[in-house]
Design an enzyme around this catalytic site. Structure first.
Site, PDB file in Angstrom:
ATOM      1  N   THR A 144      47.071  46.998  30.570  1.00 42.37           N
ATOM      2  CA  THR A 144      47.695  46.684  31.750  1.00 42.37           C
ATOM      3  C   THR A 144      49.174  46.979  31.714  1.00 42.37           C
ATOM      4  O   THR A 144      49.761  47.039  30.811  1.00 42.37           O
ATOM      5  CB  THR A 144      47.492  45.059  32.051  1.00 42.37           C
ATOM      6  OG1 THR A 144      48.095  44.594  32.979  1.00 42.37           O
ATOM      7  CG2 THR A 144      48.053  44.222  30.590  1.00 42.37           C
ATOM      8  N   SER A 179      52.729  36.993  29.729  1.00 45.64           N
ATOM      9  CA  SER A 179      51.836  35.622  29.597  1.00 45.64           C
ATOM     10  C   SER A 179      51.014  35.981  28.372  1.00 45.64           C
ATOM     11  O   SER A 179      51.180  36.979  27.696  1.00 45.64           O
ATOM     12  CB  SER A 179      50.907  35.795  30.742  1.00 45.64           C
ATOM     13  OG  SER A 179      50.146  36.977  30.696  1.00 45.64           O
ATOM     14  N   TYR A 181      47.892  36.205  27.989  1.00 47.07           N
ATOM     15  CA  TYR A 181      47.100  37.260  28.398  1.00 47.07           C
ATOM     16  C   TYR A 181      47.483  38.592  27.987  1.00 47.07           C
ATOM     17  O   TYR A 181      47.142  39.524  27.680  1.00 47.07           O
ATOM     18  CB  TYR A 181      46.512  37.187  29.820  1.00 47.07           C
ATOM     19  CG  TYR A 181      45.931  38.332  30.503  1.00 47.07           C
ATOM     20  CD1 TYR A 181      44.943  38.920  29.983  1.00 47.07           C
ATOM     21  CD2 TYR A 181      46.800  39.096  31.601  1.00 47.07           C
ATOM     22  CE1 TYR A 181      44.482  40.270  30.683  1.00 47.07           C
ATOM     23  CE2 TYR A 181      46.562  40.174  31.942  1.00 47.07           C
ATOM     24  CZ  TYR A 181      45.288  40.643  31.252  1.00 47.07           C
ATOM     25  OH  TYR A 181      44.998  42.096  32.275  1.00 47.07           O
ATOM     26  N   HIS A 182      48.783  38.834  28.991  1.00 46.90           N
ATOM     27  CA  HIS A 182      49.452  40.031  28.663  1.00 46.90           C
ATOM     28  C   HIS A 182      49.594  40.432  27.392  1.00 46.90           C
ATOM     29  O   HIS A 182      49.492  41.543  26.982  1.00 46.90           O
ATOM     30  CB  HIS A 182      50.674  40.318  29.739  1.00 46.90           C
ATOM     31  CG  HIS A 182      50.371  40.130  31.285  1.00 46.90           C
ATOM     32  ND1 HIS A 182      50.385  39.321  31.755  1.00 46.90           N
ATOM     33  CD2 HIS A 182      50.061  41.431  31.946  1.00 46.90           C
ATOM     34  CE1 HIS A 182      50.066  39.503  33.108  1.00 46.90           C
ATOM     35  NE2 HIS A 182      49.678  40.719  33.462  1.00 46.90           N
ATOM     36  N   LYS A 185      46.729  42.162  25.189  1.00 44.71           N
ATOM     37  CA  LYS A 185      46.510  43.465  25.591  1.00 44.71           C
ATOM     38  C   LYS A 185      47.781  44.302  24.727  1.00 44.71           C
ATOM     39  O   LYS A 185      47.338  45.433  24.289  1.00 44.71           O
ATOM     40  CB  LYS A 185      46.961  43.837  27.205  1.00 44.71           C
ATOM     41  CG  LYS A 185      45.929  43.355  28.143  1.00 44.71           C
ATOM     42  CD  LYS A 185      44.524  43.926  28.089  1.00 44.71           C
ATOM     43  CE  LYS A 185      43.995  43.542  29.240  1.00 44.71           C
ATOM     44  NZ  LYS A 185      42.551  44.078  29.201  1.00 44.71           N
TER      45      LYS A 185
HETATM   46  P1  NAD Z   1      36.452  40.479  35.495  1.00 44.16           P
HETATM   47  O1  NAD Z   1      36.796  39.063  34.831  1.00 44.16           O
HETATM   48  O2  NAD Z   1      35.964  40.386  36.705  1.00 44.16           O
HETATM   49  O3  NAD Z   1      35.276  41.160  34.300  1.00 44.16           O
HETATM   50  C1  NAD Z   1      35.511  41.048  32.907  1.00 44.16           C
HETATM   51  C2  NAD Z   1      33.927  41.078  32.548  1.00 44.16           C
HETATM   52  O4  NAD Z   1      33.941  41.206  31.083  1.00 44.16           O
HETATM   53  C3  NAD Z   1      33.275  39.844  32.724  1.00 44.16           C
HETATM   54  O5  NAD Z   1      31.894  40.156  33.440  1.00 44.16           O
HETATM   55  C4  NAD Z   1      32.953  39.065  31.748  1.00 44.16           C
HETATM   56  O6  NAD Z   1      31.697  38.361  31.595  1.00 44.16           O
HETATM   57  C5  NAD Z   1      33.131  40.079  30.536  1.00 44.16           C
HETATM   58  N1  NAD Z   1      33.506  39.697  29.304  1.00 44.16           N
HETATM   59  C6  NAD Z   1      34.665  39.159  28.798  1.00 44.16           C
HETATM   60  N2  NAD Z   1      34.855  38.923  27.636  1.00 44.16           N
HETATM   61  C7  NAD Z   1      33.425  39.185  27.147  1.00 44.16           C
HETATM   62  C8  NAD Z   1      33.210  39.372  25.794  1.00 44.16           C
HETATM   63  N3  NAD Z   1      33.741  38.771  24.614  1.00 44.16           N
HETATM   64  N4  NAD Z   1      32.033  39.935  25.619  1.00 44.16           N
HETATM   65  C9  NAD Z   1      31.448  40.631  26.501  1.00 44.16           C
HETATM   66  N5  NAD Z   1      31.464  40.394  27.713  1.00 44.16           N
HETATM   67  C10 NAD Z   1      32.858  39.932  28.204  1.00 44.16           C
HETATM   68  O7  NAD Z   1      37.697  41.306  35.208  1.00 44.16           O
HETATM   69  P2  NAD Z   1      37.973  42.520  36.097  1.00 44.16           P
HETATM   70  O8  NAD Z   1      39.046  42.214  36.949  1.00 44.16           O
HETATM   71  O9  NAD Z   1      36.961  43.516  36.282  1.00 44.16           O
HETATM   72  O10 NAD Z   1      38.935  43.220  34.833  1.00 44.16           O
HETATM   73  C11 NAD Z   1      38.403  44.092  33.723  1.00 44.16           C
HETATM   74  C12 NAD Z   1      39.619  44.702  32.647  1.00 44.16           C
HETATM   75  O11 NAD Z   1      40.652  45.319  33.366  1.00 44.16           O
HETATM   76  C13 NAD Z   1      40.148  43.644  31.956  1.00 44.16           C
HETATM   77  O12 NAD Z   1      40.266  43.900  30.642  1.00 44.16           O
HETATM   78  C14 NAD Z   1      41.399  43.319  32.773  1.00 44.16           C
HETATM   79  O13 NAD Z   1      42.269  42.863  31.598  1.00 44.16           O
HETATM   80  C15 NAD Z   1      41.678  44.845  33.101  1.00 44.16           C
HETATM   81  N6  NAD Z   1      42.661  44.821  34.407  1.00 44.16           N
HETATM   82  C16 NAD Z   1      42.182  44.220  35.392  1.00 44.16           C
HETATM   83  C17 NAD Z   1      42.940  44.311  36.680  1.00 44.16           C
HETATM   84  C18 NAD Z   1      42.666  43.769  37.871  1.00 44.16           C
HETATM   85  O14 NAD Z   1      43.708  43.808  38.866  1.00 44.16           O
HETATM   86  N7  NAD Z   1      41.533  43.081  38.072  1.00 44.16           N
HETATM   87  C19 NAD Z   1      44.436  44.920  36.417  1.00 44.16           C
HETATM   88  C20 NAD Z   1      44.637  45.682  35.273  1.00 44.16           C
HETATM   89  C21 NAD Z   1      43.897  45.506  34.046  1.00 44.16           C
HETATM   90  N1  USQ Z   2      52.363  35.782  42.909  1.00 49.84           N
HETATM   91  C1  USQ Z   2      52.775  35.584  44.206  1.00 49.84           C
HETATM   92  N2  USQ Z   2      51.878  34.610  44.876  1.00 49.84           N
HETATM   93  C2  USQ Z   2      50.702  34.152  44.536  1.00 49.84           C
HETATM   94  C3  USQ Z   2      50.257  34.957  43.207  1.00 49.84           C
HETATM   95  C4  USQ Z   2      50.867  35.566  42.456  1.00 49.84           C
HETATM   96  O1  USQ Z   2      53.883  35.615  44.500  1.00 49.84           O
HETATM   97  O2  USQ Z   2      50.070  33.642  45.164  1.00 49.84           O
HETATM   98  C5  USQ Z   2      53.104  36.787  42.293  1.00 49.84           C
HETATM   99  C6  USQ Z   2      53.269  36.665  40.837  1.00 49.84           C
HETATM  100  O3  USQ Z   2      54.085  35.387  40.493  1.00 49.84           O
HETATM  101  C7  USQ Z   2      53.552  37.818  40.097  1.00 49.84           C
HETATM  102  C8  USQ Z   2      52.625  38.909  41.062  1.00 49.84           C
HETATM  103  O4  USQ Z   2      52.413  38.123  42.362  1.00 49.84           O
HETATM  104  O5  USQ Z   2      54.825  38.300  40.081  1.00 49.84           O
HETATM  105  C9  USQ Z   2      51.546  39.529  40.393  1.00 49.84           C
HETATM  106  O6  USQ Z   2      50.528  38.582  40.157  1.00 49.84           O
HETATM  107  P1  USQ Z   2      48.953  38.692  40.292  1.00 49.84           P
HETATM  108  O7  USQ Z   2      48.336  37.255  40.097  1.00 49.84           O
HETATM  109  O8  USQ Z   2      48.566  39.460  41.532  1.00 49.84           O
HETATM  110  O9  USQ Z   2      48.649  39.574  39.072  1.00 49.84           O
HETATM  111  P2  USQ Z   2      48.907  39.315  37.600  1.00 49.84           P
HETATM  112  O10 USQ Z   2      49.010  38.087  37.184  1.00 49.84           O
HETATM  113  O11 USQ Z   2      50.082  40.396  37.218  1.00 49.84           O
HETATM  114  O12 USQ Z   2      47.633  39.844  37.154  1.00 49.84           O
HETATM  115  C10 USQ Z   2      46.904  40.907  37.707  1.00 49.84           C
HETATM  116  C11 USQ Z   2      45.142  40.933  36.960  1.00 49.84           C
HETATM  117  C12 USQ Z   2      45.365  41.131  35.419  1.00 49.84           C
HETATM  118  C13 USQ Z   2      46.136  42.638  35.388  1.00 49.84           C
HETATM  119  C14 USQ Z   2      47.604  42.700  36.040  1.00 49.84           C
HETATM  120  C15 USQ Z   2      48.047  44.116  36.300  1.00 49.84           C
HETATM  121  O13 USQ Z   2      44.858  39.718  37.022  1.00 49.84           O
HETATM  122  O14 USQ Z   2      44.094  41.468  34.936  1.00 49.84           O
HETATM  123  O15 USQ Z   2      46.404  42.898  33.976  1.00 49.84           O
HETATM  124  O16 USQ Z   2      47.227  42.148  37.540  1.00 49.84           O
HETATM  125  S1  USQ Z   2      49.866  43.824  35.841  1.00 49.84           S
HETATM  126  O17 USQ Z   2      50.614  43.011  36.909  1.00 49.84           O
HETATM  127  O18 USQ Z   2      50.228  45.340  36.067  1.00 49.84           O
HETATM  128  O19 USQ Z   2      49.913  43.643  34.515  1.00 49.84           O
END
Ligand code: NAD
Ligand code: USQ
Length: 382
Positions: A144, A179, A181-182, A185
């Site tokens: 990410t 976070s 979470y981050h 990664k």
């Molecule tokens: P999502 O939650 O929609 O999908 C993740 C999938 O992985 C789910 O179907 C879940 O059941 C499966 N999963 C989780 N843990 C598992 C495990 N231990 N074994 C098997 N399956 C498992 O998430 P998404 O939005 O599709 O994101 C996918 C990936 O991309 C993530 O790694 C996320 O961190 C990354 N990512 C997402 C975004 C975004 O904006 N959605 C942005 C940047 C990075």
């Molecule tokens: N934010 C608001 N209002 C809201 C929700 C969020 O102002 O109602 C703000 C947050 O404080 C933050 C920004 O919007 O500053 C982005 O938050 P987000 O919830 O849209 O995204 P984030 O938490 O960063 O996470 C999402 C995905 C995650 C991915 C990440 C990419 O859930 O899986 O890794 O985007 S990145 O942001 O580049 O790390």
């Protein structure tokens, strides 16, 4: 070419599995369906009704004649993972299978531990399974952009050349994630880099920005293929949340001043980036990092764009600056590089008004399904 999509029942994974299958790749999906379970455990649901994975795949095969193999299990369960790699024998593994919400990871100790165990152990298991069963396979791992945080210098793609006391080296770019979470990664990135160095595995870490959009040409082909649209305070990303808030007449929840700037991309570009990465593998032992986003916006930019697009739907959209539940910089420098995927052929879609129209269409179409109790944020970083 055989591609295993781990997390193929999720938002990015489902769209990617169909995109690759359509283009002639042999696709397998591995997923534990734990995301559907997490939604239930915190009482949230995607705005769009998503079909069970078995029905989705069955319908895809009926419609296209293309089969997608399904492996249901958890990659933190090593015997399951080993047997999946042995049975499917992938040439590339696209790993989306992690807990991906920053707020979820900040609920309490338990959720922080769950997130880091799920993500870090899952990826570490995968590295061992690849080492033992498919060492030539290319790992395409979803990282990410948030790994870098918001430093006061330009963000490079994975590495930075540093001169120090008269010497020079190309080193991993410093990480300041926001976070648990981050952070998971960042831990993954270090483990993957190390495995490439010691075992000669090949991997691409895709530092992806925030993904938006519901539709791809493949998911549009049947109602059963409809993708997730998360809008709640835990899994919903800011843009999705703003579109849903606009559709139900709730003021847009801008956290703090809204100067927080991030990289964004359309889900149609996500699937294309994966295709490009899979088609252009790194050499054995190489750990490559691409920044996977196409445009940068501040949260306030997004809110203003939703307000303007909403007006065309006759929606009177208001913005509300709220106390920020997160600990993050609200005014900062942000300039991240993203040239590598473009140089391999990515032609980005832009977050134009027409795309916002489509997101708002989904939000308006399904607004009766909105649970208003999920609009305000409930997780505080402090
Ligand atoms: P999502 O939650 O929609 O999908 C993740 C999938 O992985 C789910 O179907 C879940 O059941 C499966 N999963 C989780 N843990 C598992 C495990 N231990 N074994 C098997 N399956 C498992 O998430 P998404 O939005 O599709 O994101 C996918 C990936 O991309 C993530 O790694 C996320 O961190 C990354 N990512 C997402 C975004 C975004 O904006 N959605 C942005 C940047 C990075
Ligand atoms: N934010 C608001 N209002 C809201 C929700 C969020 O102002 O109602 C703000 C947050 O404080 C933050 C920004 O919007 O500053 C982005 O938050 P987000 O919830 O849209 O995204 P984030 O938490 O960063 O996470 C999402 C995905 C995650 C991915 C990440 C990419 O859930 O899986 O890794 O985007 S990145 O942001 O580049 O790390």
């Amino acid at each position: 070419m055989r591609v295993l999509v781990i997390g193929g029942d999720g938002y990015c994974g489902w769209a990617t599995a169909l995109h690759l299958s359509e283009r002639g790749y042999e696709v397998g999906i591995a997923d534990s369906l734990v995301r559907r379970h997490w939604d239930m455990s915190i009482g949230v649901e995607t705005l769009t009704p998503i079909a069970p994975i078995g029905r989705r795949i069955e319908r895809w095969e009926q419609l296209t004649g293309k089969k997608i193999d399904l492996y249901l299990g958890d990659i933190t369960d090593y015997p399951f993972l080993e047997s999946t790699l042995q049975r499917f024998a992938p040439d590339a593994i696209v790993h989306f299978g992690e807990q991906r919400s920053a707020p979820f990871s900040m609920i309490d100790r338990q959720h922080a531990v769950l997130t880091q165990v799920n993500n870090v152990v899952g990826t570490l298991n995968l590295l061992y399974a690849m080492h033992d069963h498919c060492p030539d396979c290319h790992l395409v791992k979803l990282g990410t952009m948030g790994e870098y945080g918001t430093p006061n210098i330009d963000i490079e793609e994975g590495y930075i050349t540093i001169q120090h006391n008269g010497r020079e080296d190309r080193l991993p770019f410093p990480k300041q994630p926001g976070s648990f979470y981050h952070l998971s990664k960042v831990h993954d990135s270090h483990n993957i880099h190390f495995a490439c160095r010691i075992w000669g595995l090949r991997a691409t870490d895709l530092n992806q920005g925030v993904v938006y959009g519901v539709s791809t040409p493949e998911t549009d082909r049947d109602e059963l293929f409809i993708n997730r649209f998360d809008y709640d305070g835990i899994f919903g990303t800011a843009l999705n949340r703003f579109c849903v808030q606009a559709a139900i007449g709730h003021p847009l929840t801008v956290y703090g001043t809204g100067g927080q700037t991030r990289g964004f991309l359309d889900i149609r570009d996500t699937v294309r980036c994966i295709e490009i990465t899979v088609a252009n593998p790194p050499s054995q032992g190489e750990f490559r990092v691409f920044n996977q986003f196409t445009e940068q916006f501040s949260v306030l930019d997004l809110a203003c764009m939703v307000k303007r697009a909403g007006a065309q739907f006759g929606l009177d959209v208001e913005l509300r600056h709220m106390d920020n539940p997160r600990v993050e910089k609200e005014q900062h420098y942000y300039n991240a590089k993203n040239t590598q995927l473009r140089s391999l052929g990515l032609e980005p879609h832009c977050l134009s008004n027409s795309l916002l129209d489509s997101l708002l269409h989904f939000a308006v179409r399904y607004r009766d399904r909105v649970d208003k109790a999920q609009i305000l944020p409930q997780v505080n970083w402090r």
